[in-house]
Design an enzyme around this catalytic site. Structure first.
Site, PDB file in Angstrom:
ATOM      1  N   ASN A  93      62.231 -93.474  28.525  1.00 57.00           N
ATOM      2  CA  ASN A  93      61.894 -94.755  29.131  1.00 57.00           C
ATOM      3  C   ASN A  93      63.073 -95.703  28.939  1.00 57.00           C
ATOM      4  O   ASN A  93      63.584 -95.841  27.830  1.00 57.00           O
ATOM      5  CB  ASN A  93      60.642 -95.338  28.467  1.00 57.00           C
ATOM      6  CG  ASN A  93      59.405 -94.501  28.726  1.00 57.00           C
ATOM      7  OD1 ASN A  93      59.232 -93.978  29.824  1.00 57.00           O
ATOM      8  ND2 ASN A  93      58.552 -94.355  27.726  1.00 57.00           N
ATOM      9  N   GLN A 100      59.711 -99.240  28.182  1.00 56.40           N
ATOM     10  CA  GLN A 100      60.429 -99.062  26.914  1.00 56.40           C
ATOM     11  C   GLN A 100      60.015-100.151  25.933  1.00 56.40           C
ATOM     12  O   GLN A 100      60.047-101.338  26.251  1.00 56.40           O
ATOM     13  CB  GLN A 100      61.948 -99.112  27.138  1.00 56.40           C
ATOM     14  CG  GLN A 100      62.745 -98.867  25.847  1.00 56.40           C
ATOM     15  CD  GLN A 100      64.252 -98.850  26.071  1.00 56.40           C
ATOM     16  OE1 GLN A 100      64.728 -99.093  27.187  1.00 56.40           O
ATOM     17  NE2 GLN A 100      65.005 -98.581  25.024  1.00 56.40           N
ATOM     18  N   SER A 101      59.602 -99.737  24.745  1.00 58.23           N
ATOM     19  CA  SER A 101      59.128-100.713  23.761  1.00 58.23           C
ATOM     20  C   SER A 101      60.028-100.806  22.535  1.00 58.23           C
ATOM     21  O   SER A 101      59.918-101.758  21.777  1.00 58.23           O
ATOM     22  CB  SER A 101      57.699-100.358  23.317  1.00 58.23           C
ATOM     23  OG  SER A 101      57.656 -99.086  22.701  1.00 58.23           O
ATOM     24  N   HIS A 106      65.956 -93.240  23.014  1.00 57.44           N
ATOM     25  CA  HIS A 106      65.195 -92.136  22.426  1.00 57.44           C
ATOM     26  C   HIS A 106      64.633 -91.253  23.524  1.00 57.44           C
ATOM     27  O   HIS A 106      64.362 -91.705  24.638  1.00 57.44           O
ATOM     28  CB  HIS A 106      64.048 -92.659  21.544  1.00 57.44           C
ATOM     29  CG  HIS A 106      63.181 -93.682  22.203  1.00 57.44           C
ATOM     30  ND1 HIS A 106      63.552 -95.005  22.347  1.00 57.44           N
ATOM     31  CD2 HIS A 106      61.952 -93.582  22.784  1.00 57.44           C
ATOM     32  CE1 HIS A 106      62.590 -95.672  22.968  1.00 57.44           C
ATOM     33  NE2 HIS A 106      61.609 -94.828  23.253  1.00 57.44           N
ATOM     34  N   LEU A 107      64.451 -89.993  23.191  1.00 60.14           N
ATOM     35  CA  LEU A 107      63.806 -89.033  24.089  1.00 60.14           C
ATOM     36  C   LEU A 107      62.435 -88.704  23.533  1.00 60.14           C
ATOM     37  O   LEU A 107      62.297 -88.403  22.346  1.00 60.14           O
ATOM     38  CB  LEU A 107      64.627 -87.744  24.187  1.00 60.14           C
ATOM     39  CG  LEU A 107      66.055 -87.858  24.725  1.00 60.14           C
ATOM     40  CD1 LEU A 107      66.703 -86.480  24.763  1.00 60.14           C
ATOM     41  CD2 LEU A 107      66.083 -88.506  26.099  1.00 60.14           C
ATOM     42  N   HIS A 108      61.422 -88.783  24.385  1.00 62.97           N
ATOM     43  CA  HIS A 108      60.089 -88.283  24.038  1.00 62.97           C
ATOM     44  C   HIS A 108      60.044 -86.798  24.405  1.00 62.97           C
ATOM     45  O   HIS A 108      60.425 -86.434  25.524  1.00 62.97           O
ATOM     46  CB  HIS A 108      58.999 -88.997  24.843  1.00 62.97           C
ATOM     47  CG  HIS A 108      58.895 -90.471  24.613  1.00 62.97           C
ATOM     48  ND1 HIS A 108      57.921 -91.026  23.813  1.00 62.97           N
ATOM     49  CD2 HIS A 108      59.639 -91.515  25.080  1.00 62.97           C
ATOM     50  CE1 HIS A 108      58.047 -92.348  23.812  1.00 62.97           C
ATOM     51  NE2 HIS A 108      59.087 -92.661  24.574  1.00 62.97           N
TER      52      HIS A 108
HETATM   53  P1  AMP Z   1      59.063 -96.300  24.253  1.00 60.11           P
HETATM   54  O1  AMP Z   1      57.778 -96.987  24.597  1.00 60.11           O
HETATM   55  O2  AMP Z   1      59.554 -95.328  25.271  1.00 60.11           O
HETATM   56  O3  AMP Z   1      60.119 -97.310  23.851  1.00 60.11           O
HETATM   57  O4  AMP Z   1      58.760 -95.402  22.977  1.00 60.11           O
HETATM   58  C1  AMP Z   1      58.725 -95.904  21.683  1.00 60.11           C
HETATM   59  C2  AMP Z   1      57.827 -95.022  20.905  1.00 60.11           C
HETATM   60  O5  AMP Z   1      58.038 -95.248  19.525  1.00 60.11           O
HETATM   61  C3  AMP Z   1      56.334 -95.258  21.144  1.00 60.11           C
HETATM   62  O6  AMP Z   1      55.743 -94.074  21.682  1.00 60.11           O
HETATM   63  C4  AMP Z   1      55.795 -95.603  19.764  1.00 60.11           C
HETATM   64  O7  AMP Z   1      54.515 -95.062  19.521  1.00 60.11           O
HETATM   65  C5  AMP Z   1      56.840 -95.014  18.855  1.00 60.11           C
HETATM   66  N1  AMP Z   1      56.952 -95.613  17.531  1.00 60.11           N
HETATM   67  C6  AMP Z   1      57.049 -96.919  17.232  1.00 60.11           C
HETATM   68  N2  AMP Z   1      57.148 -97.084  15.898  1.00 60.11           N
HETATM   69  C7  AMP Z   1      57.124 -95.854  15.352  1.00 60.11           C
HETATM   70  C8  AMP Z   1      57.197 -95.355  14.020  1.00 60.11           C
HETATM   71  N3  AMP Z   1      57.284 -96.170  12.943  1.00 60.11           N
HETATM   72  N4  AMP Z   1      57.131 -94.033  13.816  1.00 60.11           N
HETATM   73  C9  AMP Z   1      57.013 -93.185  14.883  1.00 60.11           C
HETATM   74  N5  AMP Z   1      56.961 -93.595  16.161  1.00 60.11           N
HETATM   75  C10 AMP Z   1      57.000 -94.912  16.399  1.00 60.11           C
END
Ligand code: AMP
Length: 120
Positions: A93, A100-101, A106-108
């Site tokens: 994302n 993107q949060s 990062h890659l999912h």
């Molecule tokens: P995105 O929304 O693509 O930016 O993905 C960020 C991801 O990071 C989300 O799926 C969150 O659930 C995950 N995330 C946030 N904080 C943590 C954490 N402390 N450990 C593992 N995953 C996390």
């Protein structure tokens, strides 16, 4: 566009994970990247592969990041093969519209269930 901005990206939650300030089980760990389980999984297997260099998003990557990006994809593929024998999806994302949060590239790696297309 390049954004190796440590002040921005190293202060995300992923920067804290890389520095060991937030403990996670490191499913993969090398000089370039690490992988761990997503804290809010959306599939039975939901891993995150993150570079240890600070890049805000895929949309901020430049030619300088090509080797790192290739490495990330290779690791994501190996983890997908290992954890999701039935197949897997790799998602990056990038930006607000994509949802993107965390502003650290990062890659999912998603698998363990059938996934529809197109994504929502
Ligand atoms: P995105 O929304 O693509 O930016 O993905 C960020 C991801 O990071 C989300 O799926 C969150 O659930 C995950 N995330 C946030 N904080 C943590 C954490 N402390 N450990 C593992 N995953 C996390």
């Amino acid at each position: 566009m390049s954004q190796d901005n440590a002040n921005t990206t190293q202060d995300t939650i992923f920067g804290r994970i890389i520095r060991g300030e937030i403990p996670v089980e490191r499913i993969h760990d090398d000089d370039v990247c690490m992988a761990f389980r997503d804290i809010a999984p959306v599939a039975p297997v939901h891993l995150l592969v993150i570079p240890k260099t600070a890049v805000q998003s895929l949309g901020h990557a430049s030619t300088a990041h090509e080797v790192m990006l290739g490495h990330l994809l290779r690791v994501a593929g190996e983890l997908g093969r290992q954890y999701c024998p039935g197949g897997f999806r790799v998602v990056a994302n990038s930006g607000v519209d994509a949802g993107q949060s965390v502003d650290h590239l990062h890659l999912h790696v998603l698998g363990g269930r059938h996934m529809s297309w197109p994504p929502g």
